[in-house]
Design a protein around this motif. Structure first.
Motif, short mmCIF file in Angstrom:
data_model
loop_
_atom_site.label_atom_id
_atom_site.label_comp_id
_atom_site.label_asym_id
_atom_site.label_seq_id
_atom_site.Cartn_x
_atom_site.Cartn_y
_atom_site.Cartn_z
N VAL A 12 6.16 -11.89 3.48
CA VAL A 12 6.17 -10.57 4.10
C VAL A 12 6.77 -9.47 3.21
CG1 VAL A 12 6.59 -9.37 6.31
CG2 VAL A 12 6.39 -11.84 6.29
N SER A 13 8.07 -9.23 3.30
CA SER A 13 8.64 -8.08 2.61
C SER A 13 8.63 -8.26 1.09
CB SER A 13 10.06 -7.80 3.09
OG SER A 13 10.96 -8.73 2.56
N ILE A 23 6.45 -6.01 -1.23
CA ILE A 23 6.87 -4.69 -1.72
C ILE A 23 7.42 -4.83 -3.14
CG2 ILE A 23 8.40 -2.73 -1.32
CD1 ILE A 23 8.39 -3.45 1.67
N LEU A 51 0.82 -1.22 0.00
CA LEU A 51 0.00 0.00 0.00
C LEU A 51 0.85 1.26 0.00
CD1 LEU A 51 -3.17 -0.71 2.15
CD2 LEU A 51 -2.77 -1.01 -0.31
N GLU A 52 2.05 1.22 0.59
CA GLU A 52 2.95 2.36 0.46
C GLU A 52 3.26 2.63 -1.01
OE1 GLU A 52 4.40 4.54 2.71
OE2 GLU A 52 5.22 5.57 0.97
N MET A 53 3.56 1.55 -1.73
CA MET A 53 3.94 1.70 -3.15
C MET A 53 2.73 2.14 -3.98
SD MET A 53 7.15 1.09 -2.91
CE MET A 53 7.91 0.75 -1.31
#
Lengths: 208, 208
Positions: free
Chosen positions: A161-162, A165, A27-29
């Motif tokens: 998890v990561s 991104i 969601l940041e991206m």
């Protein structure tokens, strides 16, 4: 590449015990798309949804009242162990997947998609520490042990998890072009693993 | 290294327009401490706090009702442009900083710490695209343009957005040892930039 004329709609699914970064990394991206994207948080019911670690996300709308989305984002987390047996939840996921332009999962979120039957016959990946359990949720899925993420048609499944991104930047590139993803990564001071085959964690966990 | 006998308390500060990953990147890593950590979400008032991108976080407690913390986490985001002028908010931050074991900021969160006066005479860093503005918020701070994060005493300031993840693993290592951080990074399938001097984004933005 024809980039969309209007904002793309992104729906992120929350359930109790979702993994924090599975949701908020992508969601940041997506959020850095600015006016090019609209994000809605979804759950069985609107309201707070807790992680195991403590922080709660806030669902803006129910799954049942949600229609077509350009991107459906399904996270993993320990809560998936319960949700794979939640027929109403899985049914809503299946309905939303059928109507979504693209479907993305992070970590054990692909177990939820597998239970919804939408990955059958497709290539997909998942968290490396939970791979055996995820595999058991979808015997007809072509599970790929070594991958940062797997793109198969309109399905983008990420590793643990990561990895979400990196996958989300790959998904953004598929809609807005590679340059858009490179810009977003630089704004976020993020070193994008652009190669979806990059995966040092498979062998660390005895896979592949 | 004496690791704590009881769970460490972590307070993450929310304000309208906080940057998503500044908060939830570090909280994923702190969350993986499991029983070794307790996370509370803080804001001027309890309740939902919106990001610019759409998703809301939920504050569990007010800043004013919060006391000693082992770790205070202060994110950045466009909302910092308003909060630097919010004397009540900055005052509460200063009070919590004075009582916290460690203080961590991500991105333009260091501008808030600078306005609270707690970084004066200390080395600190921030987002590379907003560096000039951040610098203007704390003329007595020794700003470091090239760094993934800067540790100075009990203050850990990170560069932009995703740098908070690397910083939080550095902070965890300072409490629980390096091995704990390496394990957490592997669980999160995250490639930790363990060298706090790693920073390709400084020169990309004409700094250092």
């Amino acid at each position: 590449m024809d980039t969309p004329a209007k904002p793309i709609t992104i729906g992120a699914v929350l359930f109790p015990g979702f993994e924090i970064l599975d949701v908020y990394g992508p969601l940041e991206m997506f959020g850095m798309l600015g006016e090019r994207a609209r994000i809605t948080m979804l759950a069985e019911r609107p309201g707070p949804v807790r992680t195991l670690a403590g922080p709660a996300g806030l669902a803006d709308a129910s799954l049942a009242e949600t229609g077509d989305l350009d991107v459906l984002l399904v996270p993993g987390g320990m809560g998936t162990r319960r949700e794979v047996g939640n027929a109403a939840f899985i049914g809503e996921l299946a309905r939303l997947c059928a109507r979504a332009g693209r479907v993305a999962s992070v970590c054990t979120g692909s177990a939820l998609l597998a239970r919804a039957g939408v990955l059958d016959g497709r290539r997909a990946t998942s968290n490396k520490r939970a791979f055996a359990w995820v595999r058991s949720q979808g015997p007809a899925v072509d599970w790929v042990p070594r991958a940062r993420w797997v793109e198969d048609g309109r399905f983008f499944t990420a590793s643990g998890v990561s990895a979400g991104i990196d996958m989300s930047l790959g998904l953004i590139a598929s809609i807005f072009g590679r340059q858009a993803s490179l810009e977003i990564a630089t704004w976020a001071e993020y070193e994008w693993h652009e190669d979806s085959g990059w995966d040092p964690f498979a062998s660390l966990n005895g896979l592949a």
